[in-house]
Every structure is written in C-alpha cells, then in structure tokens.
Design an enzyme around this catalytic site. Structure first.
Site, PDB file in Angstrom:
ATOM      1  N   HIS A  93      20.574  33.418 -15.333  1.00  0.00           N
ATOM      2  CA  HIS A  93      20.460  33.006 -16.741  1.00  0.00           C
ATOM      3  C   HIS A  93      19.517  33.932 -17.498  1.00  0.00           C
ATOM      4  O   HIS A  93      19.839  34.360 -18.622  1.00  0.00           O
ATOM      5  CB  HIS A  93      19.949  31.565 -16.820  1.00  0.00           C
ATOM      6  CG  HIS A  93      19.624  31.121 -18.215  1.00  0.00           C
ATOM      7  ND1 HIS A  93      20.582  30.676 -19.102  1.00  0.00           N
ATOM      8  CD2 HIS A  93      18.434  31.062 -18.886  1.00  0.00           C
ATOM      9  CE1 HIS A  93      20.001  30.369 -20.253  1.00  0.00           C
ATOM     10  NE2 HIS A  93      18.700  30.578 -20.144  1.00  0.00           N
ATOM     11  N   GLU A  94      18.367  34.250 -16.910  1.00  0.00           N
ATOM     12  CA  GLU A  94      17.416  35.125 -17.598  1.00  0.00           C
ATOM     13  C   GLU A  94      17.947  36.551 -17.705  1.00  0.00           C
ATOM     14  O   GLU A  94      17.689  37.248 -18.693  1.00  0.00           O
ATOM     15  CB  GLU A  94      16.060  35.094 -16.887  1.00  0.00           C
ATOM     16  CG  GLU A  94      15.410  33.719 -16.837  1.00  0.00           C
ATOM     17  CD  GLU A  94      15.300  33.035 -18.201  1.00  0.00           C
ATOM     18  OE1 GLU A  94      15.267  33.745 -19.224  1.00  0.00           O
ATOM     19  OE2 GLU A  94      15.263  31.794 -18.238  1.00  0.00           O
ATOM     20  N   HIS A  97      19.937  36.901 -20.760  1.00  0.00           N
ATOM     21  CA  HIS A  97      19.174  37.251 -21.967  1.00  0.00           C
ATOM     22  C   HIS A  97      18.913  38.758 -22.037  1.00  0.00           C
ATOM     23  O   HIS A  97      18.922  39.348 -23.127  1.00  0.00           O
ATOM     24  CB  HIS A  97      17.846  36.504 -21.992  1.00  0.00           C
ATOM     25  CG  HIS A  97      17.979  35.056 -22.334  1.00  0.00           C
ATOM     26  ND1 HIS A  97      18.631  34.612 -23.461  1.00  0.00           N
ATOM     27  CD2 HIS A  97      17.535  33.928 -21.694  1.00  0.00           C
ATOM     28  CE1 HIS A  97      18.595  33.288 -23.510  1.00  0.00           C
ATOM     29  NE2 HIS A  97      17.938  32.853 -22.450  1.00  0.00           N
TER      30      HIS A  97
END
Length: 227
Positions: A93-94, A97
């Site tokens: 998920h990170e 980003h």
C-alpha cells in the site's frame, strides 16, 4: 431514552471504523512467519522492480506512511521486520503512494500540501479554544469569547476535512496501485488475495478513522469548555 440511543449510535459511528481497522490489521498479523520476505524487503523489491531505486525504506514510530518530500516508504517496526500478510500488504500500500508520486498523481500532491497546512492550523485551533474563556473574561465582551471559540472550532475541524479529502488518494493507492502490483508480481499467495483486499480497505480507511478522531477531539474540547 432516544437521546441515549442517539449518543450510543454517534459513538459507534466515530469509534467503530477505527476498531474495525485495528481488528483487521491484528487478525492477519498471524501467523507471523507466513511469508519468506519481510515487509521491508517486499517494499524494496517492489520499488526496485518499478525502477524507483531512489525511494528509500526505513522504520518509523510515526505510523506506516510514504513521505513524498523525503521520498521514503516508512513502516512500523512490526511491519518492516514482520513476515505476516499484514506486513506485506501494508508495505505494498505504501509503495502504491510512491508510484503515485512518481507518476505525478495530483491528488497526492494536494494531500501533501493540505496535511502540511492542517497540522499548524489544528494547533492554532486548539489554542483559540483554550483562549476563548479568558478572552471573554478579560474583555468582558461575551461576543469576543464566542467568536474566538468558533474560530478555534473551525480550525480544529480542518483536520477532519483534510482526512476526508485524502480518501480518493488512499483507495487509489490500495486498489489502483498495490493490488494489481502484488497480483502481477506474485507477492502474495492466491488464497490470500481476498484477505489482502480487506487489509487494503483497512489501510485506506485509516484516514477515515483519523477524520472521526478529529471530530472526537472537537467534542472533547466542547465538553471541557462547557464546564
């Protein structure tokens, strides 16, 4: 009775999402050794495979996040060193980003600016709320105290607005970037993909929990000032 039911419902609405997010994250931290790679190694592998070698990875005590200013994926120690489904999914998920940043995803840029503005604004709001009773007492003009209070209330509420505006960025990182990435790279076992979707939803809703927590802080200030 109706008032009590309404209060319970409001508390459940505010606290519920945070409890659900924490529950999902905790559930898939077991078994701890489900995967051979750690979350930190997974983040590094994904970043390198995407040509984002300039993006760093490190542990943090400030919660899992990607820092677009320092170009670093930061993971909590449990996720950086962990080998659980939660650790790998949060890492992905990170990285999502980081992909947004590399591709110039505008909502991420807006969020970065908003977050930088919101933090000092929230502090100003808390200060105004604390000053409201004193300003009214010193000036002997109730309206000044009232204006100070509402100014503090609005600035403190800015945190809730910022968290709400980050939702599109979070869901894109989870389902537009991370999920396709782990599927294409074979990072997770096939039977874990459904669980990963729940984790990615939880990762995105972390900011909803943050927004609701901001509202809870406002209610706490209201209760203090009414005494």
């Amino acid at each position: 009775m109706a008032v009590i039911v309404l209060l319970v419902a409001l508390i459940a609405l505010i606290v519920g999402p945070g409890l659900w997010v924490n529950g999902v994250m905790a559930r898939y931290r077991l078994p701890k050794d489900r995967y051979a790679r750690t979350g930190g190694e997974t983040a590094r592998l994904l970043l390198d495979s995407l040509g984002l070698r300039q993006v760093g990875t490190e542990t943090t005590d400030a919660g899992d996040h990607y820092d677009p200013l320092d170009k670093v994926v930061r993971l909590s120690k449990s996720n950086f060193d962990g080998r659980s489904l939660t650790a790998l999914t949060v890492a992905a998920h990170e990285v999502g980003h980081a992909i947004q940043d590399a591709t110039g995803f505008k909502p991420l840029k807006w969020r970065t600016r908003l977050v930088r503005w919101a933090r000092p604004i929230e502090k100003i709001g808390a200060g105004l709320l604390m000053a409201a009773p004193f300003s009214a007492a010193l000036t002997r003009v109730p309206m000044i105290g009232l204006l100070t209070f509402f100014g503090g209330f609005l600035t403190l509420a800015s945190g809730a607005v910022v968290h709400a505006l980050t939702l599109p960025t979070e869901f894109d990182a989870s389902f537009g970037r991370a999920l396709p990435l782990v599927e294409q790279r074979g990072i997770l076992r096939r039977e874990d993909l459904g669980r990963a979707k729940r984790l990615l939803t939880a990762a995105a809703l972390t900011y909803v929990a943050g927004a609701l927590q901001s509202l809870l802080n406002i209610a706490r200030w209201w209760a203090i000032l009414r005494r």
